[in-house]
Design a protein around this motif. Structure first.
Motif, PDB file in Angstrom:
ATOM      1  N   ILE A 263      20.714  20.166  37.690  1.00 26.91           N
ATOM      2  CA  ILE A 263      20.709  21.262  38.667  1.00 26.91           C
ATOM      3  C   ILE A 263      20.623  22.554  37.866  1.00 26.91           C
ATOM      4  CG2 ILE A 263      21.982  22.428  40.511  1.00 26.91           C
ATOM      5  CD1 ILE A 263      23.460  19.895  41.097  1.00 26.91           C
ATOM      6  N   GLU A 264      19.567  23.315  38.098  1.00 24.18           N
ATOM      7  CA  GLU A 264      19.401  24.571  37.366  1.00 24.18           C
ATOM      8  C   GLU A 264      19.631  25.715  38.352  1.00 24.18           C
ATOM      9  OE1 GLU A 264      15.774  24.602  35.079  1.00 24.18           O
ATOM     10  OE2 GLU A 264      15.947  26.759  34.757  1.00 24.18           O
ATOM     11  N   LEU A 265      20.698  26.454  38.157  1.00 19.65           N
ATOM     12  CA  LEU A 265      21.010  27.560  39.061  1.00 19.65           C
ATOM     13  C   LEU A 265      20.582  28.879  38.426  1.00 19.65           C
ATOM     14  CD1 LEU A 265      24.537  26.414  40.307  1.00 19.65           C
ATOM     15  CD2 LEU A 265      22.365  26.215  41.509  1.00 19.65           C
ATOM     16  N   ASP A 266      20.489  29.946  39.237  1.00 23.18           N
ATOM     17  CA  ASP A 266      20.068  31.233  38.681  1.00 23.18           C
ATOM     18  C   ASP A 266      21.155  31.773  37.740  1.00 23.18           C
ATOM     19  OD1 ASP A 266      21.597  31.360  40.907  1.00 23.18           O
ATOM     20  OD2 ASP A 266      20.861  33.261  41.610  1.00 23.18           O
ATOM     21  N   GLY A 267      20.775  32.735  36.941  1.00 21.66           N
ATOM     22  CA  GLY A 267      21.722  33.298  35.973  1.00 21.66           C
ATOM     23  C   GLY A 267      21.160  33.219  34.575  1.00 21.66           C
ATOM     24  N   THR A 268      20.609  34.356  34.104  1.00 19.95           N
ATOM     25  CA  THR A 268      20.002  34.361  32.773  1.00 19.95           C
ATOM     26  C   THR A 268      21.052  34.471  31.669  1.00 19.95           C
ATOM     27  OG1 THR A 268      19.671  36.695  33.136  1.00 19.95           O
ATOM     28  CG2 THR A 268      17.729  35.290  33.414  1.00 19.95           C
ATOM     29  N   ASP A 269      22.308  34.815  32.058  1.00 21.63           N
ATOM     30  CA  ASP A 269      23.369  34.966  31.055  1.00 21.63           C
ATOM     31  C   ASP A 269      24.024  33.629  30.701  1.00 21.63           C
ATOM     32  OD1 ASP A 269      24.558  34.484  33.467  1.00 21.63           O
ATOM     33  OD2 ASP A 269      26.006  36.127  33.354  1.00 21.63           O
ATOM     34  N   GLY A 270      23.500  32.545  31.237  1.00 23.59           N
ATOM     35  CA  GLY A 270      24.069  31.238  30.909  1.00 23.59           C
ATOM     36  C   GLY A 270      25.312  30.909  31.717  1.00 23.59           C
ATOM     37  N   ARG A 271      25.629  31.707  32.716  1.00 16.89           N
ATOM     38  CA  ARG A 271      26.790  31.420  33.563  1.00 16.89           C
ATOM     39  C   ARG A 271      26.353  30.745  34.854  1.00 16.89           C
ATOM     40  NH1 ARG A 271      30.426  30.727  30.661  1.00 16.89           N
ATOM     41  NH2 ARG A 271      31.958  30.879  32.317  1.00 16.89           N
ATOM     42  N   VAL A 272      27.138  29.837  35.318  1.00 20.11           N
ATOM     43  CA  VAL A 272      26.881  29.150  36.579  1.00 20.11           C
ATOM     44  C   VAL A 272      27.890  29.667  37.598  1.00 20.11           C
ATOM     45  CG1 VAL A 272      27.181  26.895  37.689  1.00 20.11           C
ATOM     46  CG2 VAL A 272      25.912  27.053  35.536  1.00 20.11           C
ATOM     47  N   ASP A 273      27.395  30.051  38.766  1.00 21.11           N
ATOM     48  CA  ASP A 273      28.283  30.480  39.839  1.00 21.11           C
ATOM     49  C   ASP A 273      28.897  29.219  40.474  1.00 21.11           C
ATOM     50  OD1 ASP A 273      28.125  32.931  42.388  1.00 21.11           O
ATOM     51  OD2 ASP A 273      29.090  30.988  42.588  1.00 21.11           O
ATOM     52  N   LEU A 274      30.209  29.093  40.344  1.00 24.43           N
ATOM     53  CA  LEU A 274      30.854  27.844  40.797  1.00 24.43           C
ATOM     54  C   LEU A 274      30.691  27.618  42.298  1.00 24.43           C
ATOM     55  CD1 LEU A 274      34.210  27.538  38.792  1.00 24.43           C
ATOM     56  CD2 LEU A 274      31.919  26.795  38.172  1.00 24.43           C
ATOM     57  N   GLN A 275      30.717  28.691  43.062  1.00 25.66           N
ATOM     58  CA  GLN A 275      30.585  28.516  44.522  1.00 25.66           C
ATOM     59  C   GLN A 275      29.203  27.978  44.873  1.00 25.66           C
ATOM     60  OE1 GLN A 275      32.546  31.037  47.113  1.00 25.66           O
ATOM     61  NE2 GLN A 275      33.711  32.116  45.560  1.00 25.66           N
ATOM     62  N   LYS A 276      28.172  28.519  44.191  1.00 32.84           N
ATOM     63  CA  LYS A 276      26.804  28.027  44.449  1.00 32.84           C
ATOM     64  C   LYS A 276      26.674  26.572  43.998  1.00 32.84           C
ATOM     65  CE  LYS A 276      24.293  32.350  44.207  1.00 32.84           C
ATOM     66  NZ  LYS A 276      23.553  33.234  43.327  1.00 32.84           N
ATOM     67  N   MET A 277      27.307  26.269  42.869  1.00 33.25           N
ATOM     68  CA  MET A 277      27.257  24.898  42.368  1.00 33.25           C
ATOM     69  C   MET A 277      27.910  23.936  43.377  1.00 33.25           C
ATOM     70  SD  MET A 277      29.278  23.187  39.206  1.00 33.25           S
ATOM     71  CE  MET A 277      30.806  23.263  40.118  1.00 33.25           C
ATOM     72  N   LEU A 278      29.074  24.333  43.901  1.00 31.97           N
ATOM     73  CA  LEU A 278      29.784  23.447  44.833  1.00 31.97           C
ATOM     74  C   LEU A 278      28.999  23.263  46.128  1.00 31.97           C
ATOM     75  CD1 LEU A 278      33.493  24.547  44.266  1.00 31.97           C
ATOM     76  CD2 LEU A 278      32.362  22.471  43.447  1.00 31.97           C
ATOM     77  N   LYS A 279      28.300  24.326  46.541  1.00 33.20           N
ATOM     78  CA  LYS A 279      27.472  24.225  47.751  1.00 33.20           C
ATOM     79  C   LYS A 279      26.338  23.213  47.504  1.00 33.20           C
ATOM     80  CE  LYS A 279      25.388  27.313  51.156  1.00 33.20           C
ATOM     81  NZ  LYS A 279      23.973  27.012  51.138  1.00 33.20           N
ATOM     82  N   ALA A 280      25.717  23.326  46.320  1.00 36.46           N
ATOM     83  CA  ALA A 280      24.616  22.401  45.989  1.00 36.46           C
ATOM     84  C   ALA A 280      25.115  20.961  45.933  1.00 36.46           C
ATOM     85  CB  ALA A 280      23.989  22.808  44.661  1.00 36.46           C
ATOM     86  N   LEU A 281      26.301  20.749  45.346  1.00 44.73           N
ATOM     87  CA  LEU A 281      26.842  19.388  45.243  1.00 44.73           C
ATOM     88  C   LEU A 281      27.196  18.844  46.627  1.00 44.73           C
ATOM     89  CD1 LEU A 281      29.100  19.888  42.084  1.00 44.73           C
ATOM     90  CD2 LEU A 281      26.965  18.587  42.187  1.00 44.73           C
TER      91      LEU A 281
END
Ligand SMILES: NC(=O)c1ccc[n+]([C@@H]2O[C@H](COP(=O)([O-])OP(=O)(O)OC[C@H]3O[C@@H](n4cnc5c(N)ncnc54)[C@H](OP(=O)(O)O)[C@@H]3O)[C@@H](O)[C@H]2O)c1
Length: 226
Positions: free
Chosen positions: A128-146
Motif C-alpha cells: 500500500i503506497e500512501l501519499d507523503g514525500t517525507d516518508g511518513r504514513v498517515d495512520l488514519q489514512k492507513m487504517l481506512k485503507a486496511l
C-alpha cells in the motif's frame, strides 16, 4: 467506526524496557504469555509492527501451531514509510498475507526489488503506497485503507515508536502490557518512545490486573478517548 478495532499489546520488563539497551531482542514472555499472545493474534486475525522491529528482530509474525493448533493464516502488516526493511525478511515468507504500508517518498530501488521478489517467489504480498514525500504514513489514512480491505481488527505489537504514534493519536481501543519479572536498565526501547505528551496524558482506564503463573503480571487497559 471506519477504522479497524485496535488492540495494542507488548511485553515489558518491570523497569519499562521492551528490548536490550542496544535494541536487540529480549525474551520477556514465558510460556503462559506466549500462548496468550498467539491466541490473541489468531483471534484478531491481523498483526502490525513497525520497520524498526522487522530490521532489529526479523520476526516471523505467525501463530505457532503449538499454541493454537490449526490456526487460520494472519494478515501481517508492516509500516515502512521510507522502504528500509530487507526484502529477505522472514515474515514475507511465512503463512498468510503480508501487507507493507509505505509512502510515495520511499526508496524506489527498494520498491522495485520488493516487487521483483514478490513476482519471482510468488509471495503473498500487498504493497500500500500512501501519499507523503517525507516518508511518513498517515495512520488514519492507513487504517481506512486496511478497513476497506476488510481488516476489521488489528493487534499492534510494537515497537516503541509505533506504539507511541497509535497512543498519541488516540488510535486504539485496548492496550495490554505483560510485565515479566526482569530488570534491564539502560536507555533501550521502552513501552512507548516518541516525544511524549508535554500536556496531559493518554486517557486510559485499567480494567484488570492479572498475576500470571510465570511470575509476571498483565495489565489490561481500555482507551476512554475514542
Ligand atoms: N517486547 C515487545 O513486546 C516488543 C515488541 C515489538 C518490538 N519490540 C522491540 O522494539 C524495538 C523496535 O522499536 P522501534 O521503536 O525501534 O521501531 P518500530 O516502532 O518497530 O518502528 C519504527 C520505525 O517504523 C517506521 N515508521 C513508524 N511510524 C511511521 C509512520 N507513521 N510513517 C512511516 N514510517 C513509520 C519508521 O521508520 P523510519 O525511521 O525509517 O522512518 C520508524 O523508525 C526493537 O528493539 C524490538 O525488539 C519489543
Amino acid at each position: 467506526m471506519d477504522r479497524p478495532f485496535i488492540h495494542i499489546n507488548c511485553a515489558s520488563t518491570l523497569d519499562g524496557k521492551i528490548a536490550r539497551p542496544d535494541g536487540s531482542r529480549l525474551r520477556i514472555s514465558g510460556p503462559w504469555d506466549m500462548k496468550r499472545v498467539h491466541q490473541m493474534r489468531s483471534e484478531l486475525g491481523a498483526i502490525l509492527v513497525g520497520a524498526g522491529t522487522i530490521i532489529g528482530d526479523d520476526p516471523k509474525l505467525t501463530v505457532k501451531d503449538e499454541y493454537v493448533p490449526g490456526a487460520p493464516s494472519l494478515n501481517k502488516i508492516v509500516i515502512d514509510g521510507k522502504g528500509k526493511i530487507p526484502v529477505t525478511s522472514r515474515f514475507l515468507r511465512t503463512k498468510g498475507r503480508s501487507i507493507i504500508v509505505t509512502s510515495e517518498g520511499c526508496d524506489r530501488t527498494w520498491l522495485s526489488e520488493l516487487i521483483t521478489a514478490k513476482e519471482k517467489e510468488e509471495l503473498e504480498l500487498e504493497i500500500i503506497e500512501l501519499d507523503g514525500t517525507d516518508g511518513r504514513v498517515d495512520l488514519q489514512k492507513m487504517l481506512k485503507a486496511l478497513h476497506e480491505m476488510d481488516i476489521k481488527k488489528i493487534m499492534v505489537e510494537g515497537g516503541a515508536q509505533i506504539i507511541w504514534e497509535f497512543v498519541e493519536q488516540g488510535l486504539f481501543d485496548r492496550f495490554t502490557i505483560y510485565y515479566g519479572p526482569l530488570l534491564i536498565g539502560g536507555k533501550g526501547p521502552t513501552v512507548m518512545d516518541g516525544i511524549g505528551f508535554m500536556k496531559g496524558a493518554a486517557s486510559i482506564e485499567i480494567e484488570k490486573i492479572v498475576e500470571t503463573p510465570d511470575g509476571g503480571f498483565l495489565v489490561e487497559m481500555v482507551s476512554i478517548d475514542h
